[in-house]
Design a protein around this motif. Structure first.
Motif, PDB file in Angstrom:
ATOM      1  N   ALA A  50     -37.884  -6.059 -31.073  1.00 25.34           N
ATOM      2  CA  ALA A  50     -39.136  -5.314 -30.909  1.00 25.34           C
ATOM      3  C   ALA A  50     -39.956  -5.854 -29.742  1.00 25.34           C
ATOM      4  N   ALA A  51     -40.022  -7.182 -29.629  1.00 23.56           N
ATOM      5  CA  ALA A  51     -40.792  -7.792 -28.541  1.00 23.56           C
ATOM      6  C   ALA A  51     -40.173  -7.460 -27.179  1.00 23.56           C
ATOM      7  N   LEU A  52     -38.856  -7.587 -27.073  1.00 20.83           N
ATOM      8  CA  LEU A  52     -38.200  -7.298 -25.797  1.00 20.83           C
ATOM      9  C   LEU A  52     -38.289  -5.808 -25.459  1.00 20.83           C
ATOM     10  N   SER A  53     -38.171  -4.951 -26.480  1.00 20.21           N
ATOM     11  CA  SER A  53     -38.288  -3.509 -26.243  1.00 20.21           C
ATOM     12  C   SER A  53     -39.662  -3.161 -25.684  1.00 20.21           C
ATOM     13  N   ALA A  54     -40.709  -3.782 -26.250  1.00 19.86           N
ATOM     14  CA  ALA A  54     -42.062  -3.525 -25.755  1.00 19.86           C
ATOM     15  C   ALA A  54     -42.210  -3.989 -24.305  1.00 19.86           C
ATOM     16  N   LEU A  55     -41.646  -5.154 -23.992  1.00 20.99           N
ATOM     17  CA  LEU A  55     -41.728  -5.672 -22.627  1.00 20.99           C
ATOM     18  C   LEU A  55     -40.998  -4.762 -21.642  1.00 20.99           C
ATOM     19  N   LEU A  56     -39.764  -4.381 -21.980  1.00 20.24           N
ATOM     20  CA  LEU A  56     -38.976  -3.542 -21.075  1.00 20.24           C
ATOM     21  C   LEU A  56     -39.593  -2.154 -20.916  1.00 20.24           C
ATOM     22  N   SER A  57     -40.155  -1.620 -22.005  1.00 18.72           N
ATOM     23  CA  SER A  57     -40.819  -0.318 -21.922  1.00 18.72           C
ATOM     24  C   SER A  57     -42.032  -0.387 -21.002  1.00 18.72           C
ATOM     25  N   ALA A  58     -42.814  -1.481 -21.112  1.00 16.49           N
ATOM     26  CA  ALA A  58     -43.980  -1.650 -20.241  1.00 16.49           C
ATOM     27  C   ALA A  58     -43.553  -1.779 -18.774  1.00 16.49           C
ATOM     28  N   LEU A  59     -42.486  -2.545 -18.526  1.00 15.84           N
ATOM     29  CA  LEU A  59     -41.995  -2.688 -17.159  1.00 15.84           C
ATOM     30  C   LEU A  59     -41.488  -1.353 -16.608  1.00 15.84           C
ATOM     31  N   SER A  60     -40.825  -0.578 -17.453  1.00 18.12           N
ATOM     32  CA  SER A  60     -40.327   0.731 -17.019  1.00 18.12           C
ATOM     33  C   SER A  60     -41.475   1.655 -16.649  1.00 18.12           C
ATOM     34  N   GLU A  61     -42.528   1.646 -17.470  1.00 13.99           N
ATOM     35  CA  GLU A  61     -43.678   2.497 -17.169  1.00 13.99           C
ATOM     36  C   GLU A  61     -44.395   2.026 -15.913  1.00 13.99           C
ATOM     37  N   GLY A  62     -44.457   0.704 -15.706  1.00 14.22           N
ATOM     38  CA  GLY A  62     -45.046   0.184 -14.477  1.00 14.22           C
ATOM     39  C   GLY A  62     -44.274   0.634 -13.246  1.00 14.22           C
ATOM     40  N   ILE A  63     -42.951   0.596 -13.332  1.00 12.75           N
ATOM     41  CA  ILE A  63     -42.111   1.064 -12.224  1.00 12.75           C
ATOM     42  C   ILE A  63     -42.335   2.553 -11.982  1.00 12.75           C
ATOM     43  N   SER A  64     -42.436   3.315 -13.063  1.00  6.67           N
ATOM     44  CA  SER A  64     -42.619   4.766 -12.912  1.00  6.67           C
ATOM     45  C   SER A  64     -43.940   5.101 -12.235  1.00  6.67           C
ATOM     46  N   LEU A  65     -44.996   4.332 -12.529  1.00  8.80           N
ATOM     47  CA  LEU A  65     -46.289   4.567 -11.893  1.00  8.80           C
ATOM     48  C   LEU A  65     -46.287   4.118 -10.433  1.00  8.80           C
ATOM     49  N   LEU A  66     -45.694   2.970 -10.184  1.00  9.26           N
ATOM     50  CA  LEU A  66     -45.692   2.407  -8.840  1.00  9.26           C
ATOM     51  C   LEU A  66     -44.873   3.253  -7.864  1.00  9.26           C
ATOM     52  N   PHE A  67     -43.745   3.770  -8.334  1.00  8.47           N
ATOM     53  CA  PHE A  67     -42.841   4.520  -7.460  1.00  8.47           C
ATOM     54  C   PHE A  67     -42.913   6.030  -7.677  1.00  8.47           C
ATOM     55  N   ARG A  68     -43.870   6.462  -8.520  1.00  5.39           N
ATOM     56  CA  ARG A  68     -44.114   7.892  -8.756  1.00  5.39           C
ATOM     57  C   ARG A  68     -42.865   8.621  -9.267  1.00  5.39           C
ATOM     58  N   VAL A  69     -42.221   8.039 -10.245  1.00  7.83           N
ATOM     59  CA  VAL A  69     -41.072   8.702 -10.873  1.00  7.83           C
ATOM     60  C   VAL A  69     -41.339   8.898 -12.371  1.00  7.83           C
ATOM     61  N   GLY A  70     -42.615   8.951 -12.729  1.00  6.91           N
ATOM     62  CA  GLY A  70     -42.991   9.064 -14.137  1.00  6.91           C
ATOM     63  C   GLY A  70     -42.464  10.314 -14.798  1.00  6.91           C
ATOM     64  N   GLN A  71     -42.428  11.428 -14.061  1.00  5.89           N
ATOM     65  CA  GLN A  71     -41.975  12.682 -14.656  1.00  5.89           C
ATOM     66  C   GLN A  71     -40.496  12.605 -15.029  1.00  5.89           C
ATOM     67  N   ASP A  72     -39.706  11.940 -14.171  1.00 10.01           N
ATOM     68  CA  ASP A  72     -38.277  11.798 -14.472  1.00 10.01           C
ATOM     69  C   ASP A  72     -38.057  10.903 -15.691  1.00 10.01           C
ATOM     70  N   ILE A  73     -38.816   9.822 -15.775  1.00  6.68           N
ATOM     71  CA  ILE A  73     -38.617   8.860 -16.863  1.00  6.68           C
ATOM     72  C   ILE A  73     -39.207   9.372 -18.170  1.00  6.68           C
ATOM     73  N   ALA A  74     -40.277  10.162 -18.095  1.00  3.46           N
ATOM     74  CA  ALA A  74     -40.942  10.645 -19.311  1.00  3.46           C
ATOM     75  C   ALA A  74     -39.980  11.415 -20.204  1.00  3.46           C
ATOM     76  N   PHE A  75     -39.066  12.166 -19.597  1.00  7.34           N
ATOM     77  CA  PHE A  75     -38.102  12.941 -20.382  1.00  7.34           C
ATOM     78  C   PHE A  75     -37.247  12.020 -21.256  1.00  7.34           C
ATOM     79  N   TRP A  76     -36.765  10.936 -20.678  1.00  6.44           N
ATOM     80  CA  TRP A  76     -35.905  10.034 -21.438  1.00  6.44           C
ATOM     81  C   TRP A  76     -36.678   9.302 -22.532  1.00  6.44           C
ATOM     82  N   TYR A  77     -37.932   8.922 -22.248  1.00 11.97           N
ATOM     83  CA  TYR A  77     -38.690   8.203 -23.263  1.00 11.97           C
ATOM     84  C   TYR A  77     -39.126   9.103 -24.411  1.00 11.97           C
ATOM     85  N   ALA A  78     -39.311  10.395 -24.136  1.00 17.17           N
ATOM     86  CA  ALA A  78     -39.645  11.320 -25.224  1.00 17.17           C
ATOM     87  C   ALA A  78     -38.437  11.545 -26.115  1.00 17.17           C
ATOM     88  N   GLY A  79     -37.245  11.494 -25.546  1.00 13.78           N
ATOM     89  CA  GLY A  79     -36.033  11.718 -26.320  1.00 13.78           C
ATOM     90  C   GLY A  79     -35.772  13.185 -26.522  1.00 13.78           C
TER      91      GLY A  79
END
Length: 351
Positions: free
Chosen positions: A174-203
């Motif tokens: 759970a702790a590692l999942s939270a960390l990796l999810s936060a890092l993924s969202e940070g990458i999506s905001l920084l590189f403007r790929v949030g729309q692509d990643i949002a689909f996978w996180y919604a499932g």
């Protein structure tokens, strides 16, 4: 299929009881589940933003006409989506069954132990740094991400005082999942790929293509076949490593093979459907209740029931608020979260 204890007289009487299975129930689940799956596939192909009569579905499958728009909707959008859902459900369920048997951890699941988050983090890196990467390489990145996450979770859990326990493993996941999810969202905001990643996180299964299925099919087929081939060894591991070793099992080699199979199944599924959790937690438990603890039955039955769960959850996701879609991962979580809390409470009472 004979019970394991018939060919292993070295097992103690208590272990004989643990190995009891119900082949008749497993046979009923496999054949009845396949029939229900075919029915679910037919329903799923017919229902959607535009309802299509079953006669048109039949005609599109067996007498495709490129001039009819409904035929294109069925072939290009709905069929790959539904077949992908069945493949993903089987993958998550079999991965969970192997993890629970191999680790003797009732809370083991690719989502709870960080594999899904690791694969999702690898996806974020792909979208940010390698845009336009072919799907084959995306799957490879997902395998790598899931493997690194699994190694970190087991390493963190083992460092705790008192050694690795099922609850510590879940907490580390759970702790590692939270960390990796936060890092993924940070990458999506920084590189403007949030729309692509949002689909996978919604499932969700929307957007599944034939090309993805063509690449996934050999991996998933080989992994499930490998899981079935190792099922007898997984059953013995579920009794304890000492018992398995005493019966001539090469436990380290078996665990390595099982880990590779789990990574292939989880990585393939996450690369298509995203962060859909709890399938690998719910289905193996339900299967064990129905067929006993012989993994020669648990693994094929889990594959069938996992496919059923995802296919019907996806159908429900499209019918809850049409024409909008509810993420299939959210619907499964409505069942999975209470189930996880029940298991965690039960596990705590038994410690």
């Amino acid at each position: 299929m004979a019970n394991l204890h018939q060919s292993n007289p070295a097992l103690k009487r208590g272990d004989h009881q643990k190995l009891k299975s119900r082949p008749w129930a497993a046979t009923l689940i496999i054949f009845g589940g396949i029939a229900a799956l075919i029915f679910g596939l037919g329903l799923s192909v017919s229902f959607g933003a535009a309802d299509i009569k079953f006669a048109i579905v039949w005609e599109a499958i067996f007498r495709f006409n490129p001039d009819i728009p409904d035929h294109h909707v069925i072939w290009e959008l709905r069929l790959p989506r539904i077949i992908g859902g069945a493949m993903v459900g089987a993958s998550f369920a079999v991965a969970g069954a192997i993890m629970q048997g191999m680790t003797r951890n009732p809370l083991a699941d690719s989502g709870l132990l960080g594999l899904n988050a690791g694969a999702g983090f690898a996806l974020a890196i792909c979208f940010a740094f390698f845009p336009g990467l072919p799907f084959m390489y995306i799957i490879m990145f997902c395998f790598l991400g899931a493997g690194i996450a699994a190694g970190l979770v087991y390493g963190i859990g083992a460092l705790a005082k008192g050694g690795l326990t099922p609850m510590r493993l879940v907490l580390a996941g759970a702790a590692l999942s939270a960390l990796l999810s936060a890092l993924s969202e940070g990458i999506s905001l920084l590189f403007r790929v949030g729309q692509d990643i949002a689909f996978w996180y919604a499932g969700g299964l929307a957007g599944t293509k034939w090309l993805q299925l063509k690449i996934m099919l050999p991996w998933i087929t080989a992994a499930i076949a490998g899981a079935i081939a190792l099922s007898r060894s997984v059953t013995l591991l579920s009794l304890g490593e000492d018992i398995a070793r005493g019966l001539g099992q090469r436990t380290k080699l078996i665990k390595l093979a099982c880990a590779i199979i789990v990574l292939i199944l989880a990585g393939s599924a996450v690369s298509v459907v995203g962060a859909v959790g709890f399938v690998g937690l719910i289905i193996p438990h339900l299967t064990r209740k129905l067929v006993g603890v012989d993994y020669r039955w648990i693994i094929p039955c889990s594959a069938v029931l996992g496919s059923l769960l995802v296919v019907f959850a996806d159908l429900a996701a499209r019918m809850v608020n049409p024409p909008e879609e509810t993420p299939v991962g959210a619907l499964i979580a409505l069942i999975g979260v209470p189930f996880f809390l029940y298991l965690a409470r039960k596990e705590r009472r038994e410690l």
